[in-house]
Design a protein around this motif. Structure first.
Motif, PDB file in Angstrom:
ATOM      1  N   SER A   1      -7.619   5.948   5.243  1.00 57.46           N
ATOM      2  CA  SER A   1      -8.309   5.617   6.486  1.00 57.46           C
ATOM      3  C   SER A   1      -7.673   6.278   7.700  1.00 57.46           C
ATOM      4  CB  SER A   1      -8.349   4.094   6.687  1.00 57.46           C
ATOM      5  OG  SER A   1      -7.042   3.575   6.746  1.00 57.46           O
TER       6      SER A   1
ATOM      7  N   PRO B   1      -3.015   1.114  -3.509  1.00 60.30           N
ATOM      8  CA  PRO B   1      -3.953   2.039  -2.874  1.00 60.30           C
ATOM      9  C   PRO B   1      -3.202   2.985  -1.929  1.00 60.30           C
ATOM     10  CG  PRO B   1      -4.096  -0.121  -1.839  1.00 60.30           C
ATOM     11  CD  PRO B   1      -3.146  -0.253  -3.010  1.00 60.30           C
TER      12      PRO B   1
ATOM     13  N   GLU C   1      -6.395   8.138  -5.189  1.00 63.51           N
ATOM     14  CA  GLU C   1      -6.874   6.945  -4.502  1.00 63.51           C
ATOM     15  C   GLU C   1      -5.917   5.776  -4.733  1.00 63.51           C
ATOM     16  OE1 GLU C   1     -11.078   4.645  -3.795  1.00 63.51           O
ATOM     17  OE2 GLU C   1     -10.991   6.334  -5.148  1.00 63.51           O
ATOM     18  N   PHE C   2      -5.354   5.704  -5.930  1.00 65.91           N
ATOM     19  CA  PHE C   2      -4.373   4.678  -6.285  1.00 65.91           C
ATOM     20  C   PHE C   2      -3.196   5.352  -6.945  1.00 65.91           C
ATOM     21  CE2 PHE C   2      -8.354   2.377  -6.175  1.00 65.91           C
ATOM     22  CZ  PHE C   2      -8.007   1.202  -5.536  1.00 65.91           C
TER      23      PHE C   2
ATOM     24  N   PRO D   1      -9.111  11.083  -0.796  1.00 63.71           N
ATOM     25  CA  PRO D   1      -9.914  10.021  -1.413  1.00 63.71           C
ATOM     26  C   PRO D   1     -10.445   9.018  -0.387  1.00 63.71           C
ATOM     27  CG  PRO D   1      -7.613   9.500  -1.666  1.00 63.71           C
ATOM     28  CD  PRO D   1      -7.684  10.876  -1.033  1.00 63.71           C
ATOM     29  N   ASN D   2     -11.382   8.216  -0.810  1.00 60.89           N
ATOM     30  CA  ASN D   2     -11.989   7.202   0.057  1.00 60.89           C
ATOM     31  C   ASN D   2     -11.012   6.115   0.488  1.00 60.89           C
ATOM     32  OD1 ASN D   2     -14.415   7.163   1.322  1.00 60.89           O
ATOM     33  ND2 ASN D   2     -15.564   6.373  -0.419  1.00 60.89           N
ATOM     34  N   SER D   3      -9.900   5.979  -0.173  1.00 57.27           N
ATOM     35  CA  SER D   3      -8.926   4.947   0.204  1.00 57.27           C
ATOM     36  C   SER D   3      -8.171   5.301   1.480  1.00 57.27           C
ATOM     37  CB  SER D   3      -7.930   4.725  -0.934  1.00 57.27           C
ATOM     38  OG  SER D   3      -7.232   5.939  -1.217  1.00 57.27           O
TER      39      SER D   3
ATOM     40  N   PRO E   1     -13.404  11.821   3.568  1.00 60.57           N
ATOM     41  CA  PRO E   1     -14.259  10.783   2.986  1.00 60.57           C
ATOM     42  C   PRO E   1     -14.811   9.813   4.032  1.00 60.57           C
ATOM     43  CG  PRO E   1     -11.988  10.180   2.723  1.00 60.57           C
ATOM     44  CD  PRO E   1     -11.987  11.546   3.354  1.00 60.57           C
TER      45      PRO E   1
ATOM     46  N   LYS F   1       0.860  -1.175   0.000  1.00 57.62           N
ATOM     47  CA  LYS F   1       0.000   0.000   0.000  1.00 57.62           C
ATOM     48  C   LYS F   1       0.894   1.222   0.000  1.00 57.62           C
ATOM     49  CE  LYS F   1      -3.565  -2.493   2.398  1.00 57.62           C
ATOM     50  NZ  LYS F   1      -4.408  -2.609   3.574  1.00 57.62           N
TER      51      LYS F   1
ATOM     52  N   GLU G   1      -5.166  17.254  -4.649  1.00 58.58           N
ATOM     53  CA  GLU G   1      -6.030  16.100  -4.801  1.00 58.58           C
ATOM     54  C   GLU G   1      -5.170  14.859  -4.617  1.00 58.58           C
ATOM     55  OE1 GLU G   1      -9.712  14.491  -7.390  1.00 58.58           O
ATOM     56  OE2 GLU G   1      -9.060  16.563  -7.491  1.00 58.58           O
TER      57      GLU G   1
END
Length: 156
Positions: A89, A64, A54-55, A85-87, A108, A37, A51
């Motif tokens: 956490s 990711p 995400e990947f 991005p949503n990736s 996100p 990752k 920005e």
């Protein structure tokens, strides 16, 4: 059988060589983890609207982007907006600390943890949050800031 073994050895060698590899994209530096990752580790020279991808493709493998590293953007006075991005956490300690011109961040749904001083001293910050589940937010994540959340966010 020998071909299959050779291919497996080459593939494993290729993957292990990638660990710790740093990849640069748009004034940001990412590092590949042993879990295959990416962590954004340096955004100190980034400017304007950021920005985060995400990947990230490196050597034809899509990794990711899962974390914003400790002090990644700390003291960067040139960023004004960040789209996460949503990736992602985890936003680590001091990730955006003292980014005094940062005025807008979109968090996100995937955010699970915002660590100490992550957005400390970001005095103009407005946060748009899409978070639906409880989030681990450290006591001092937003130190020096009255938080302007524009969507319900749950604390635990």
């Amino acid at each position: 059988m020998k071909k299959l073994f050779l291919i497996a050895v080459l593939l494993l060698t290729y993957v292990f060589v990638s660990f710790g590899q740093e990849v640069k994209l748009n004034d940001m530096v990412f590092s590949i983890t042993k879990e295959l990752k990416m962590i954004l580790i340096d955004g100190s020279v980034a400017k304007g609207t950021i920005e985060i991808p995400e990947f990230l493709n490196y050597n034809n493998i899509n990794y990711p982007v899962v974390e914003i590293g400790q002090s990644a953007f700390k003291n960067n006075i040139n960023i004004t907006e960040v789209r996460i991005p949503n990736s992602i956490s985890v936003i680590n300690n001091s990730a955006f600390e003292n980014c005094i011109n940062l005025s807008f961040v979109i968090l996100p749904k995937a955010i699970r943890e915002i660590k100490d001083l992550a957005f400390s001293e970001c005095r103009n910050l407005k946060i748009i949050s899409e978070i639906e589940n409880p989030v681990g937010i450290s006591d001092h994540s937003f130190y020096g800031k009255i938080i302007n959340f524009y969507y319900p966010i749950l604390y635990r």
